[in-house]
Design a protein around this motif. Structure first.
Motif, short mmCIF file in Angstrom:
data_model
loop_
_atom_site.label_atom_id
_atom_site.label_comp_id
_atom_site.label_asym_id
_atom_site.label_seq_id
_atom_site.Cartn_x
_atom_site.Cartn_y
_atom_site.Cartn_z
N THR A 1 0.81 -1.29 0.01
CA THR A 1 0.10 -0.14 0.10
C THR A 1 0.87 1.27 0.08
N ALA A 2 1.88 1.40 0.75
CA ALA A 2 2.83 2.44 0.82
C ALA A 2 3.64 2.65 -0.48
N ILE A 3 3.95 1.62 -0.98
CA ILE A 3 4.82 1.51 -2.17
C ILE A 3 3.84 2.18 -3.33
N ARG B 1 -6.73 12.20 -2.58
CA ARG B 1 -6.61 10.88 -3.39
C ARG B 1 -5.82 9.70 -2.94
N SER B 2 -4.66 10.03 -2.12
CA SER B 2 -3.83 9.32 -1.54
C SER B 2 -4.58 8.36 -0.67
N VAL B 3 -5.36 8.77 0.11
CA VAL B 3 -6.31 8.21 1.24
C VAL B 3 -7.26 7.28 0.39
N LEU B 4 -7.82 7.62 -0.45
CA LEU B 4 -8.80 6.93 -1.21
C LEU B 4 -8.00 5.64 -1.86
N CYS B 5 -6.71 6.00 -2.49
CA CYS B 5 -6.31 4.99 -3.02
C CYS B 5 -5.77 3.91 -2.25
N ARG C 1 0.36 8.95 4.83
CA ARG C 1 1.88 9.20 5.49
C ARG C 1 2.77 8.97 4.43
N ALA C 2 2.70 7.77 3.85
CA ALA C 2 3.76 7.42 2.89
C ALA C 2 4.04 8.37 1.81
N SER C 3 2.92 8.97 1.15
CA SER C 3 2.79 10.05 0.14
C SER C 3 3.45 11.21 0.68
N LEU C 4 3.14 11.68 2.07
CA LEU C 4 3.54 12.82 2.44
C LEU C 4 5.23 12.73 2.80
#
Length: 234
Positions: A141-143, A163-167, A218-221
């Motif tokens: 999920t993070a990758i 969008r990162s949360v939804l994905c 968090r990973a996207s941030l």
């Protein structure tokens, strides 16, 4: 601080309470032993109000005390930049499909065994494998969140937050869909079993949506902070 604590307290517990109330009402109407007695419900509510809520307020107080102001990874402009038209594979539904399907395909076998042990007569005997599968799910999920955020930013689309949360959380949608497929192929029938399966499965999938959505954000941030750390903007 009060709004954040209130949202935290009802974001999951609220839908869970509504779902359990509906399922328990059906169980009482059917006269089954699965219905929770009034005393048990009262004890659970007392524990929540006199234990969970004070701990929630205490945690919110600590977070408010040690909070830090948000700092952008680079200089920003006061006016948001116009987002150009996006191709179909860069839009939210497509990214949700990709971001949910790949992690789901990695856990579908263990998910089947888990459903069979919860709703069937099988006994799950591989807790170590289940933990490894969960770790793989979080890492994937993070990758994928980082990759999809990069694809989005490369198209000059800066609205990656929700969008990162939804994905990341879209894996839970596939899990719920597989739960429906599992129910249709099982021998369960009747209103009571249907309400219990759909209700409790929805609560489990909603918990995974919140969990994986948080991991994805968090990973996207962290990724955005890393790649824009050296960017200089006048």
């Amino acid at each position: 601080m009060g709004k954040e604590c209130s949202l935290t307290g009802v974001l999951y517990v609220g839908p869970l309470f509504v779902t359990v109330s509906i399922v328990n009402t059906v169980a009482i109407a059917k006269g089954t032993t699965a219905a929770l007695p009034f005393g048990t419900i009262l004890v659970v509510l007392l524990l929540y109000f006199f234990l969970a809520i004070p701990l929630l307020a205490f945690g919110g107080l600590i977070g408010h005390r040690f909070r830090s102001d948000f700092s952008a990874p680079c200089a920003t402009k006061p006016y948001p930049r116009e987002i150009p038209p996006l191709a179909w594979y860069r839009k939210t539904p497509t990214q949700m499909f990709i971001g949910g399907l790949l992690p789901f395909s990695a856990i579908v076998l263990q998910l089947h065994h888990l459903y069979a042990s919860i709703w069937g007569y099988k006994i799950y005997t591989l807790p170590g494998i289940l933990f490894i599968t969960f770790a793989i799910l979080v890492v994937l999920t993070a990758i994928l969140s980082i990759v999809l955020t990069y694809v989005q930013l490369s198209a000059e689309d800066h609205q990656w937050w929700w969008r990162s949360v939804l994905c990341g959380g879209s894996t839970a949608i596939f899990m719920f869909g597989y739960g429906i497929f599992f129910y249709l192929r099982s021998n369960m029938d009747g209103l009571m079993q249907l309400c219990s399966f759909i209700g409790y499965n929805a609560c489990i999938c909603y918990a995974f949506f919140l969990l994986l959505g948080s991991v994805s954000f968090r990973a996207s941030l962290i990724f955005v902070r890393f790649i824009y750390r050296a960017v200089k903007s006048e």
